[in-house]
Design an enzyme around this catalytic site. Structure first.
Site, PDB file in Angstrom:
ATOM      1  N   ARG A   5       0.825  -1.223   0.000  1.00 31.46           N
ATOM      2  CA  ARG A   5       0.000   0.000   0.000  1.00 31.46           C
ATOM      3  C   ARG A   5       0.850   1.260   0.000  1.00 31.46           C
ATOM      4  O   ARG A   5       0.479   2.257  -0.620  1.00 31.46           O
ATOM      5  CB  ARG A   5      -0.945  -0.008   1.195  1.00 31.46           C
ATOM      6  CG  ARG A   5      -2.029  -1.037   0.995  1.00 31.46           C
ATOM      7  CD  ARG A   5      -2.978  -1.065   2.153  1.00 31.46           C
ATOM      8  NE  ARG A   5      -4.147  -1.857   1.813  1.00 31.46           N
ATOM      9  CZ  ARG A   5      -4.886  -2.503   2.679  1.00 31.46           C
ATOM     10  NH1 ARG A   5      -4.586  -2.446   3.965  1.00 31.46           N
ATOM     11  NH2 ARG A   5      -5.931  -3.187   2.297  1.00 31.46           N
TER      12      ARG A   5
ATOM     13  N   GLY B  88     -13.348  -4.430  -0.599  1.00 35.44           N
ATOM     14  CA  GLY B  88     -14.752  -4.039  -0.470  1.00 35.44           C
ATOM     15  C   GLY B  88     -15.137  -2.924  -1.429  1.00 35.44           C
ATOM     16  O   GLY B  88     -16.243  -2.925  -1.988  1.00 35.44           O
TER      17      GLY B  88
ATOM     18  N   GLY C 223     -10.450  -9.104  -2.199  1.00 37.26           N
ATOM     19  CA  GLY C 223      -9.355  -9.492  -1.324  1.00 37.26           C
ATOM     20  C   GLY C 223      -8.707 -10.836  -1.587  1.00 37.26           C
ATOM     21  O   GLY C 223      -7.514 -10.905  -1.890  1.00 37.26           O
TER      22      GLY C 223
ATOM     23  N   LYS D 264     -19.802 -16.841   0.355  1.00 38.17           N
ATOM     24  CA  LYS D 264     -21.256 -16.663   0.492  1.00 38.17           C
ATOM     25  C   LYS D 264     -21.954 -16.112  -0.737  1.00 38.17           C
ATOM     26  O   LYS D 264     -21.508 -15.123  -1.324  1.00 38.17           O
ATOM     27  CB  LYS D 264     -21.520 -15.695   1.648  1.00 38.17           C
ATOM     28  CG  LYS D 264     -21.238 -16.268   3.000  1.00 38.17           C
ATOM     29  CD  LYS D 264     -21.644 -15.246   4.024  1.00 38.17           C
ATOM     30  CE  LYS D 264     -21.408 -15.728   5.434  1.00 38.17           C
ATOM     31  NZ  LYS D 264     -21.456 -14.580   6.348  1.00 38.17           N
TER      32      LYS D 264
HETATM   33  P1  AMP Z   1     -14.844 -14.285   0.342  1.00 40.71           P
HETATM   34  O1  AMP Z   1     -14.215 -13.427   1.392  1.00 40.71           O
HETATM   35  O2  AMP Z   1     -16.321 -14.379   0.422  1.00 40.71           O
HETATM   36  O3  AMP Z   1     -14.322 -14.000  -1.050  1.00 40.71           O
HETATM   37  O4  AMP Z   1     -14.397 -15.764   0.703  1.00 40.71           O
HETATM   38  C1  AMP Z   1     -13.067 -16.158   0.719  1.00 40.71           C
HETATM   39  C2  AMP Z   1     -12.941 -17.370   1.580  1.00 40.71           C
HETATM   40  O5  AMP Z   1     -13.797 -18.374   1.098  1.00 40.71           O
HETATM   41  C3  AMP Z   1     -11.544 -17.932   1.563  1.00 40.71           C
HETATM   42  O6  AMP Z   1     -10.977 -17.797   2.847  1.00 40.71           O
HETATM   43  C4  AMP Z   1     -11.761 -19.399   1.211  1.00 40.71           C
HETATM   44  O7  AMP Z   1     -11.019 -20.265   2.040  1.00 40.71           O
HETATM   45  C5  AMP Z   1     -13.233 -19.612   1.452  1.00 40.71           C
HETATM   46  N1  AMP Z   1     -13.780 -20.686   0.629  1.00 40.71           N
HETATM   47  C6  AMP Z   1     -13.667 -20.841  -0.704  1.00 40.71           C
HETATM   48  N2  AMP Z   1     -14.249 -21.972  -1.099  1.00 40.71           N
HETATM   49  C7  AMP Z   1     -14.755 -22.559  -0.005  1.00 40.71           C
HETATM   50  C8  AMP Z   1     -15.479 -23.769   0.241  1.00 40.71           C
HETATM   51  N3  AMP Z   1     -15.786 -24.580  -0.764  1.00 40.71           N
HETATM   52  N4  AMP Z   1     -15.855 -24.052   1.512  1.00 40.71           N
HETATM   53  C9  AMP Z   1     -15.533 -23.213   2.509  1.00 40.71           C
HETATM   54  N5  AMP Z   1     -14.859 -22.061   2.361  1.00 40.71           N
HETATM   55  C10 AMP Z   1     -14.472 -21.741   1.115  1.00 40.71           C
END
Ligand code: AMP
Length: 400
Positions: free
Chosen positions: A31, A381, A358, A202
């Site tokens: 950064r 974000g 991220g 999610k």
């Molecule tokens: P996000 O911050 O929503 O982009 O999610 C990123 C996180 O999702 C990372 O830390 C991954 O380890 C987790 N992730 C990705 N695929 C899976 C999965 N199939 N089951 C559980 N966690 C996951």
């Protein structure tokens, strides 16, 4: 940056929220490095620079007696490193407002740099307090916003302060300009075919992004835990995979909208499953809609990775947000790795590829592929909200 900074004091909002170790050494200076071109440009034009930033969340981690933990969150920790990078002396004001800041800012000469103390030492910062923002604004002649990572926050130093400068006295820095240009290019005038890749944990976090993708994507590839909510919605068996049971209808409706819009949605046909979310998990590959009880999908499978990569390699524009699996654990990192490599090879063939958000950024960095894609966004974000089509307050405060 079209403004002329000669003999002007530029008040620059940077994002110096860098990670520090226990002895307050900077463990990743990305950064800071990214802010250097803007600072150097202004100094070279004969301007003076006043830098302000937040560092961490000091008001959420107060000392036991309720006071601010200055020792932990002070921007003093950055002075030595900044001096080394800029090769000029860094003056420091122990508050971002108040007598000392005013005095030091007033005495600043062309070519000199003043770093202000952590803006988040004041509750007024995150509250977007007008009187506080006005005090900050009085320190400089021109306001420069180069903190894309906080552009989605209507805080005093990221947004409200800009209201006290007219159009001829406020601008984006180079970093901000690049973020806006690249994301706009990807979303507004993308060369076809366009493939949007999304993953992460999610559906609820990404549904707005998915819906926005329908405006311009030819293909949408869904990996990560999100995919299992879709499989469950399609009456598949997903074992213990991470799902959002309250988002089944959302998933079905999204698939319907995609069909109506003529956008192809690809879900991973197979998955690398584990018997637990752990580094020593037992591993097997299963069809994603037939995951046995007691097992969970933790990465897209080899056949899914191959078909995702093939779609990516045939694309002219690729936008990627979110890992394909739990890439932090080697046994579940392959899908993310294959997607990252496919993005690199599409780029080599002339496609415009952008990685934003991220964890997918962490993945391309980890794989040392950041330089092999067209653009890597620094704003997690903020980039997500920008791509969702939201108007970011920090951007609007400059453009009006
Ligand atoms: P996000 O911050 O929503 O982009 O999610 C990123 C996180 O999702 C990372 O830390 C991954 O380890 C987790 N992730 C990705 N695929 C899976 C999965 N199939 N089951 C559980 N966690 C996951």
């Amino acid at each position: 940056m079209k403004l002329n900074f000669k003999d002007k004091k530029a008040l620059i909002r940077v994002d110096f929220n860098v990670p520090l170790d226990k002895s307050f050494n900077i463990t990743d200076d990305t950064r800071i490095r990214e802010a250097i071109p803007t600072i150097q440009h202004i100094l070279e034009q004969g301007g003076a620079v006043i830098l302000m930033s937040h560092l961490g969340r000091p008001l959420e981690k107060l000392n036991a007696d309720g006071s601010v933990n200055i020792q932990k969150f002070t921007l003093q920790h950055l002075v030595k490193h900044l001096r080394k990078k800029l090769k000029v002396k860094i003056q420091f004001a122990d508050d971002c407002v108040g007598k000392q800041a005013v005095k030091k800012a007033a005495a600043l000469k062309p070519g000199e740099v003043l770093l202000l103390e952590n803006t988040r030492f004041h509750a007024e910062e995150e509250a977007g307090d007008e009187a506080f923002a006005k005090k900050i604004s009085a320190l400089g002649d021109i306001y420069v916003n180069d903190a894309f990572g906080t552009a989605h926050r209507a805080h005093a130093s990221t947004t409200v302060v800009a209201h006290y400068f007219d159009k001829a006295h406020k601008t984006f820095g180079f970093l901000m300009e690049r973020e806006i240009e690249n994301a706009t290019k990807a979303m507004s005038t993308p060369a076809k075919p366009v493939t949007c890749v999304t993953g992460g944990s999610k559906v609820s976090d990404k549904i707005m992004l998915l819906e926005k993708f329908l405006d311009y994507a030819d293909n949408i590839l869904i990996g990560g835990a999100m995919a299992y909510t879709f499989f469950l919605a399609k009456k598949g068996e997903v074992g213990n995979s991470l799902v959002e049971a309250d988002k089944l209808k959302t998933a079905v409706e999204f698939l319907k909208k995609a069909r109506a819009a003529g956008v192809k949605v690809l879900l991973p046909k197979d998955s690398v499953c584990g018997d637990k979310f752990a580094i020593d998990a037992a591993v097997q590959v299963c069809p994603s809609n037939l995951i046995p009880a007691g097992w969970m999908g933790l990465d897209i499978g080899p056949s899914a990775a191959k078909s995702f990569a093939s779609v990516i390699r045939k694309s002219q524009t690729v936008i990627w947000n979110g890992p394909m699996g739990v890439f932090e654990i080697p046994a579940f990192a392959n899908g993310t790795k294959v997607v990252a490599k496919a993005c690199a090879s599409a780029t080599k063939k002339g496609a415009f590829t952008m990685v934003g958000g991220g964890d997918s950024v962490a993945a391309v960095n980890q794989l040392k592929l950041a330089k092999k894609v067209s653009f890597v966004s620094t704003g997690g974000g903020a980039m997500l909200e920008f791509m969702e089509g939201k108007v970011l307050p920090g951007i609007k405060a400059i453009t009006g």
